[in-house]
Design an enzyme around this catalytic site. Sequence first.
Site, PDB file in Angstrom:
ATOM      1  N   ALA A  20       5.536   0.663  -5.368  1.00 50.59           N
ATOM      2  CA  ALA A  20       6.087   2.000  -5.580  1.00 50.59           C
ATOM      3  C   ALA A  20       7.583   1.908  -5.285  1.00 50.59           C
ATOM      4  CB  ALA A  20       5.415   2.995  -4.651  1.00 50.59           C
TER       5      ALA A  20
ATOM      6  N   GLY B 236      11.334   6.927   2.138  1.00 51.55           N
ATOM      7  CA  GLY B 236      10.262   5.995   1.794  1.00 51.55           C
ATOM      8  C   GLY B 236       9.147   6.675   1.035  1.00 51.55           C
ATOM      9  N   ASN B 237       8.041   5.970   0.873  1.00 49.72           N
ATOM     10  CA  ASN B 237       6.881   6.575   0.209  1.00 49.72           C
ATOM     11  C   ASN B 237       5.604   6.065   0.858  1.00 49.72           C
ATOM     12  OD1 ASN B 237       5.850   4.181  -1.351  1.00 49.72           O
ATOM     13  ND2 ASN B 237       7.938   4.279  -2.155  1.00 49.72           N
ATOM     14  N   ARG B 238       4.488   6.582   0.415  1.00 47.76           N
ATOM     15  CA  ARG B 238       3.222   6.334   1.109  1.00 47.76           C
ATOM     16  C   ARG B 238       2.464   5.091   0.644  1.00 47.76           C
ATOM     17  NH1 ARG B 238       1.640  11.000   3.811  1.00 47.76           N
ATOM     18  NH2 ARG B 238       2.597  12.907   3.040  1.00 47.76           N
ATOM     19  N   SER B 239       3.050   4.268  -0.192  1.00 44.76           N
ATOM     20  CA  SER B 239       2.294   3.121  -0.699  1.00 44.76           C
ATOM     21  C   SER B 239       1.893   2.178   0.442  1.00 44.76           C
ATOM     22  CB  SER B 239       3.132   2.366  -1.722  1.00 44.76           C
ATOM     23  OG  SER B 239       2.416   1.233  -2.140  1.00 44.76           O
TER      24      SER B 239
END
Length: 412
Positions: free
Chosen positions: A281, A208-211
């Site tokens: 993102a 995943g990512n931090r958005s």
Amino acid sequence: MSQIVLGVGGGVAAYKSALLLRALTESGHDVRVVPTASALRFVGAATFEALSGNPVSTEVWDDVPEVAHVRIGQTADLVLVNPATADLLARAAAGRADDLLTATLLTAHCPVVFVPAMHTEMWQHPATQDNVATLRRRGAVVLPPAVGRLTGPDSGPGRLPEPADVAALAELVLSAGAGALAHDLSGRRVVISAGGTREPLDPVRFLGNRSSGLQGWALARVAAARGAEVVLVAANVELPAPFGVRVVAVESAEELRLGMHGESSGGETGRPADVVVMAAAVADFRPTTVAGSKLKKGGATEPSSLELVRNPDVLVELVGARPAGQLVVGFAAETGDAEGDVLTHARAKLARKGVDLLVVNDVSAGRVFGRSENEVTVLATDGTTTAVPAGRKDAVAAAIWDVVADRVARQP
Ligand code: CTP
């Protein structure tokens, strides 16, 4: 700290004004509540006095030596009328001064925001619509009502937006003025992606990512307040839907891709979007294989490395598939490096992706993610560059919509 006049009209939704009042005072504002006499049949003056710490009066005859009807309006930074009933909108549009609230509206030099709440028939009646148009023409903000359960068994447009949304929009008007909520996206269909995708590895793990989704949420909230019909294709965002916005929840890049193609080409409405904004993102890569059962330590399935495959670029696909007249807006999170600064990279990306507008975030040193403040530059294909100063994400959203609305207005 700002001086806010909270006008409260006489509808059952008046009870929600107590929560709005609480949100405004907790943000440090000095709030003077001016209810109509009928609002006090729904909520007692003591509630407003206790929560605001200020006296409450409804008539110009109260507190006469203070000439309250003139002073309250003159010293306010914002007049927020929540709920604004059909009767109150009519009296405001007619310029009446038959109680303290309408007198205050006539003496206010500051931005005025009406938050309507009434039954659908009353909202849609030509008399009310004319009054709303009159107030907007004079520079007031009249928010579109939310759609949903009304008092009693009926449902439709006319519901009061939630206090958290109204408080966020009030902060926006305080910082950026009434123009931040101009009614310039009326009749436009807007599709926005937000959040960050999750690419599954096995049934319990993902990349995943931090958005946080906060910027996409702000874009949706402000577009809806400016009159647009808004769909949010949201990847893994745990926030409540902003008022007036339909949320389509997705997880992976592939789900987001399908959601964005479906909604931008028309979705359930069959009407292609006028504006598509890719604020999400999206993972550039996903695991080549997704294990059907959980990957275990020690067993034969223990992975020693992770093989990735490139995801399609949804933004480029949307640009390629767009119907005539659809405006496509991309986002770019950039850092400067030895090959160029942030804007050099961003200009190259604008051309590479074929978008009409690119909103550029400088993400050097962990800025932006999960914060309520942002700072962007909007690049356009015609070479124009709009620098949006650091501010709350709603203010940044409003500045982005200013650029978009200007271009949309030039479309037939
Ligand atoms: N985007 C997309 N599909 C992807 C990756 C990105 O639609 N698979 C969109 C994002 O939503 C954003 C824009 O493309 O609007 C820019 O994304 P970014 O990751 O900054 O650009 P990349 O093309 O990935 O470029 P690079 O990683 O080389 O900087």
